[in-house]
Design a protein around this motif. Structure first.
Motif, mmCIF file in Angstrom:
data_model
loop_
_atom_site.group_PDB
_atom_site.id
_atom_site.type_symbol
_atom_site.label_atom_id
_atom_site.label_comp_id
_atom_site.label_asym_id
_atom_site.label_seq_id
_atom_site.Cartn_x
_atom_site.Cartn_y
_atom_site.Cartn_z
ATOM 1 N N LEU A 168 1.058 4.220 -9.066
ATOM 2 C CA LEU A 168 0.413 4.350 -7.761
ATOM 3 C C LEU A 168 1.325 5.084 -6.780
ATOM 4 O O LEU A 168 0.869 5.909 -5.983
ATOM 5 C CB LEU A 168 0.044 2.974 -7.211
ATOM 6 N N GLY A 169 2.609 4.774 -6.825
ATOM 7 C CA GLY A 169 3.548 5.476 -5.965
ATOM 8 C C GLY A 169 3.567 6.960 -6.247
ATOM 9 O O GLY A 169 3.671 7.788 -5.335
ATOM 10 N N ARG A 170 3.460 7.319 -7.519
ATOM 11 C CA ARG A 170 3.484 8.729 -7.903
ATOM 12 C C ARG A 170 2.231 9.463 -7.429
ATOM 13 O O ARG A 170 2.315 10.538 -6.837
ATOM 14 C CB ARG A 170 3.612 8.841 -9.429
ATOM 15 N N ILE A 171 1.058 8.876 -7.659
ATOM 16 C CA ILE A 171 -0.176 9.615 -7.365
ATOM 17 C C ILE A 171 -0.547 9.597 -5.883
ATOM 18 O O ILE A 171 -1.364 10.390 -5.442
ATOM 19 C CB ILE A 171 -1.366 9.100 -8.203
ATOM 20 N N THR A 172 0.057 8.693 -5.103
ATOM 21 C CA THR A 172 -0.262 8.635 -3.669
ATOM 22 C C THR A 172 0.781 9.325 -2.801
ATOM 23 O O THR A 172 0.617 9.403 -1.582
ATOM 24 C CB THR A 172 -0.399 7.172 -3.190
ATOM 25 N N LYS A 173 1.821 9.837 -3.409
ATOM 26 C CA LYS A 173 2.965 10.340 -2.640
ATOM 27 C C LYS A 173 2.602 11.464 -1.674
ATOM 28 O O LYS A 173 3.132 11.548 -0.576
ATOM 29 C CB LYS A 173 4.063 10.800 -3.593
ATOM 30 N N GLY A 174 1.700 12.337 -2.076
ATOM 31 C CA GLY A 174 1.373 13.470 -1.222
ATOM 32 C C GLY A 174 0.237 13.227 -0.257
ATOM 33 O O GLY A 174 -0.263 14.167 0.354
ATOM 34 N N TYR A 175 -0.182 11.969 -0.119
ATOM 35 C CA TYR A 175 -1.338 11.643 0.716
ATOM 36 C C TYR A 175 -0.935 10.859 1.960
ATOM 37 O O TYR A 175 0.162 10.287 2.044
ATOM 38 C CB TYR A 175 -2.329 10.787 -0.070
ATOM 39 N N ASN A 176 -1.844 10.797 2.892
ATOM 40 C CA ASN A 176 -1.756 9.875 4.023
ATOM 41 C C ASN A 176 -2.308 8.544 3.521
ATOM 42 O O ASN A 176 -3.515 8.312 3.532
ATOM 43 C CB ASN A 176 -2.586 10.435 5.181
ATOM 44 N N LEU A 177 -1.440 7.684 3.056
ATOM 45 C CA LEU A 177 -1.848 6.472 2.339
ATOM 46 C C LEU A 177 -2.159 5.332 3.292
ATOM 47 O O LEU A 177 -1.335 4.959 4.140
ATOM 48 C CB LEU A 177 -0.746 6.041 1.369
ATOM 49 N N ILE A 178 -3.359 4.760 3.138
ATOM 50 C CA ILE A 178 -3.754 3.545 3.847
ATOM 51 C C ILE A 178 -3.834 2.445 2.790
ATOM 52 O O ILE A 178 -4.751 2.425 1.965
ATOM 53 C CB ILE A 178 -5.107 3.703 4.560
ATOM 54 N N ALA A 179 -2.854 1.553 2.783
ATOM 55 C CA ALA A 179 -2.745 0.514 1.763
ATOM 56 C C ALA A 179 -3.227 -0.808 2.341
ATOM 57 O O ALA A 179 -2.645 -1.322 3.302
ATOM 58 C CB ALA A 179 -1.303 0.399 1.278
ATOM 59 N N VAL A 180 -4.279 -1.361 1.742
ATOM 60 C CA VAL A 180 -4.883 -2.607 2.231
ATOM 61 C C VAL A 180 -4.381 -3.755 1.362
ATOM 62 O O VAL A 180 -4.687 -3.830 0.170
ATOM 63 C CB VAL A 180 -6.418 -2.534 2.189
ATOM 64 N N SER A 181 -3.623 -4.644 1.970
ATOM 65 C CA SER A 181 -3.014 -5.754 1.235
ATOM 66 C C SER A 181 -3.456 -7.088 1.828
ATOM 67 O O SER A 181 -4.122 -7.137 2.861
ATOM 68 C CB SER A 181 -1.490 -5.641 1.288
ATOM 69 N N GLY A 182 -3.040 -8.160 1.194
ATOM 70 C CA GLY A 182 -3.339 -9.505 1.673
ATOM 71 C C GLY A 182 -3.637 -10.422 0.516
ATOM 72 O O GLY A 182 -4.083 -9.987 -0.544
ATOM 73 N N SER A 183 -3.394 -11.705 0.713
ATOM 74 C CA SER A 183 -3.672 -12.671 -0.353
ATOM 75 C C SER A 183 -5.157 -12.800 -0.619
ATOM 76 O O SER A 183 -5.570 -13.038 -1.754
ATOM 77 C CB SER A 183 -3.083 -14.039 0.018
ATOM 78 N N HIS A 184 -5.979 -12.652 0.409
ATOM 79 C CA HIS A 184 -7.434 -12.747 0.273
ATOM 80 C C HIS A 184 -8.079 -11.646 1.121
ATOM 81 O O HIS A 184 -7.556 -11.269 2.161
ATOM 82 C CB HIS A 184 -7.942 -14.110 0.755
ATOM 83 N N GLY A 185 -9.212 -11.146 0.659
ATOM 84 C CA GLY A 185 -10.003 -10.221 1.452
ATOM 85 C C GLY A 185 -9.665 -8.750 1.302
ATOM 86 O O GLY A 185 -10.362 -7.894 1.865
ATOM 87 N N LYS A 186 -8.631 -8.418 0.534
ATOM 88 C CA LYS A 186 -8.235 -7.008 0.470
ATOM 89 C C LYS A 186 -9.257 -6.150 -0.266
ATOM 90 O O LYS A 186 -9.451 -4.977 0.073
ATOM 91 C CB LYS A 186 -6.856 -6.845 -0.168
ATOM 92 N N THR A 187 -9.945 -6.711 -1.279
ATOM 93 C CA THR A 187 -10.927 -5.916 -2.017
ATOM 94 C C THR A 187 -12.090 -5.518 -1.109
ATOM 95 O O THR A 187 -12.480 -4.350 -1.048
ATOM 96 C CB THR A 187 -11.457 -6.694 -3.228
ATOM 97 N N THR A 188 -12.662 -6.492 -0.412
ATOM 98 C CA THR A 188 -13.786 -6.188 0.479
ATOM 99 C C THR A 188 -13.355 -5.281 1.620
ATOM 100 O O THR A 188 -14.069 -4.330 1.994
ATOM 101 C CB THR A 188 -14.400 -7.480 1.022
ATOM 102 N N THR A 189 -12.185 -5.539 2.188
ATOM 103 C CA THR A 189 -11.711 -4.717 3.307
ATOM 104 C C THR A 189 -11.475 -3.277 2.866
ATOM 105 O O THR A 189 -11.897 -2.328 3.551
ATOM 106 C CB THR A 189 -10.423 -5.307 3.901
ATOM 107 N N ALA A 190 -10.801 -3.085 1.732
ATOM 108 C CA ALA A 190 -10.550 -1.726 1.236
ATOM 109 C C ALA A 190 -11.858 -1.025 0.895
ATOM 110 O O ALA A 190 -12.033 0.171 1.175
ATOM 111 C CB ALA A 190 -9.630 -1.774 0.016
#
Length: 552
Positions: A168-190
């Motif tokens: 993931l680090g390799r393929i996102t390196k050239g992008y404006n990355l918005i990374a959605v994290s969290g213990s719960h809710g990250k799938t729906t939010t992303a």
């Protein structure tokens, strides 16, 4: 409680990165640009999103905008939701793709239809073609453990081996990355964020860890713009492989108990994650989560509200509480069974928001999306001019598979399925179910997921079902574990506080019991809700078919 088999993240630093030192770019096909890359954004005129990366000298950029040639990537554990999405993205971006897994999945059907070579079982033969060529890279699921024959063979012949986070680090390196994290809710939010941005005209790329029915490719978007929305998973320290421009933290909770020894260990790994936000970037944080708030510094004392700050990046907060930058007011149910609320920014009313999805947790998810899109905008005036479009697409978003997913209705029986497998998730899902079905009988079928999670959180599970009228507990879905804790589903069933509960070990027994009981009074208004991260997801569809044959 003694959990001898649980490991601390202190033991994981090397594990978080790679299986070998071969994580550098393959020497056979380096994709290195020695020129300046000018990114062109294609977005709707109403939402102007400035590229964060405008010039990039000598950049290593692997993405849809680069020429792949004949580069071949092999994915080990390709049937899972995480790796199947990466494999599909690679196919769409022009890579040659193959993959293997121990069991067939629907995701492998889709990959095969798109031209990937997929195999049942792991073998070094999967890494050879008749012309003697081997893959340029191996990407490995977090579920695959050391000693895998394909990993060993790749390392022996010099094929670079990437764990999911490093890839993931390799393929996102050239992008404006918005990374959605969290213990719960990250799938729906992303998913919601990717859907809304795409609908508003942003030609983004996205990778989601679940099926999103409204996306053409279900779990990915393959665009040519410079925004990349990623569901960033803390499991196996995966999200430490990326460096986001914008990071979203929905909440922090002790979830993966097989990976993290306690809540403090979870906080440690999330601190490392937000420490990787690029200088000048942005953190979007739900400050209703006290543990999430503890990740960053606070200023202010006495009667003043504490202000979160960081010298390296901006922080915007969201939540139900009025102390957040973005918050909701007057949450109510609407005619669709979802939620309406007033959106406020720093106390000022911005818009009235309507969602199809029920539950306070989905209000929070939508607030995270709004705060993120605001952070992407060139200025607040531009954002406010696009609010009507944003409102429309939020209202049109239908949700994610296995998140309070409607399976079907037969006579008076409504069947739903949800991925919830943690006490916090169960409480949120049952609150949403009660919002949509305030007067119907709610019968919950829960399959505990992993022995370690049930052993560590059994007391929390016991009080998580208070919104149900009746609870059925099945045997534990063991996943990757052995039962070192000598615990079973019956232990949970007898400990549940509130609604009557029973232990029915097998899913087949559950199905037979439900068919008999519902058939006795088929017009009785009942909601059957299956919960869990294992194979319980099959029960709802089988029940629907059985009832249709019997009652219609």
């Amino acid at each position: 409680m003694e959990l001898s088999a649980i490991m601390s993240p202190a033991n994981y630093p090397e594990k978080c990165c790679s299986y070998s030192q071969a994580i550098t770019l393959t020497k056979r096909r380096q994709i290195v640009q020695s020129r300046k890359l000018k990114y062109v954004r294609t977005t709707s005129p109403s939402l102007k999103l400035p590229p964060v990366i405008t010039d990039c000298d000598n950049a290593e950029v692997i993405g849809a905008r680069e020429c792949k040639g004949n580069e071949w990537i092999h994915f080990v554990g390709v049937g899972g939701c995480g790796l199947s999405a990466l494999a599909m993205l690679a196919l769409k971006q022009g890579y040659e793709v193959s993959g293997s897994d121990m069991m067939w999945s629907d995701a492998m059907d889709a990959l095969q239809e798109e031209g990937a070579r997929v195999y049942i079982g792991h073998s070094e033969l999967n890494l050879r073609k008749n012309n003697g060529l081997v893959p340029d890279s191996l990407v490995v699921s977090s579920a695959i453990r050391g000693g895998n024959v394909e990993i060993l063979h790749a390392e022996s012949v010099g094929i670079p081996v990437y764990k999911r986070g490093a890839w993931l680090g390799r393929i996102t390196k050239g992008y404006n990355l918005i990374a959605v994290s969290g213990s719960h809710g990250k799938t729906t939010t992303a998913s919601m964020l990717a859907y809304v941005l795409n609908a508003m005209g942003d030609d983004l790329t996205a990778v989601i860890g679940a099926r999103v029915p409204q996306l053409a490719e279900r779990n990915i978007i393959c665009g040519t713009g410079c925004n990349f929305v990623l569901e960033a998973d803390e499991y196996d320290c995966c999200f430490l492989g990326v460096t986001p421009q914008i990071a979203v933290v929905t909440n922090v909770d002790w979830e993966h108990v097989d990976m993290f020894q306690d809540e403090e260990a979870v906080k440690t790994i999330f601190r490392k994650f937000i420490g990787q936000i690029r200088v000048g970037g942005h953190l979007i944080l739900c400050s209703d989560s006290p543990v999430a708030c503890s990740l960053v510094n606070k200023t202010g004392s006495g009667s003043a509200l504490p202000v979160l700050h960081n010298d390296a990046f901006q922080i915007s907060t969201y939540g139900i509480s009025s102390c957040n930058d973005w918050h909701s007011l007057s949450i109510s149910s609407n005619s669709c069974g979802g939620s309406d609320y007033q959106l406020l920014h720093k106390g000022l009313h911005i818009a009235d928001i309507s969602l199809q999805m029920p539950g306070v947790h989905n209000v929070l998810n939508s607030l995270a999306v709004i705060a993120t899109i605001s952070a992407l905008s060139t200025d607040q005036k531009n954002f406010l001019s696009s609010i009507a479009s944003l409102k429309l697409h939020l209202q049109n978003f239908e949700g994610v598979s296995r998140r309070f997913e409607r399976i079907g209705t037969v006579r008076g029986c409504h069947i739903y399925d949800d991925y919830a497998h943690h006490p916090t998730e169960i409480q949120a899902t049952l609150q949403a179910a009660r919002q949509r079905f305030p007067f119907q009988e709610l019968v919950v079928i829960f399959q505990p997921h992993t022995y370690s999670r049930l052993a560590a959180l059994k007391d929390d599970f016991a009080i998580a079902f208070t919104n149900a009228d009746r609870v059925v507990i099945t045997e534990i879905y063991e996943a990757r574990e052995t039962n070192l804790w000598k615990i079973n589903g019956r232990d949970l069933a007898i400990s549940i506080v509130g609604p009557p509960s029973e232990f029915v070990p097998s899913l087949m027994q559950v199905l037979e019991m439900l068919v008999v009981q519902i058939s006795k009074d088929p017009d009785h208004e009942t909601v059957i809700l299956t919960l869990g991260a294992g194979d319980i997801t099959s029960v709802g569809r089988k029940l629907l078919i059985e009832l249709q044959h019997k009652l219609l």
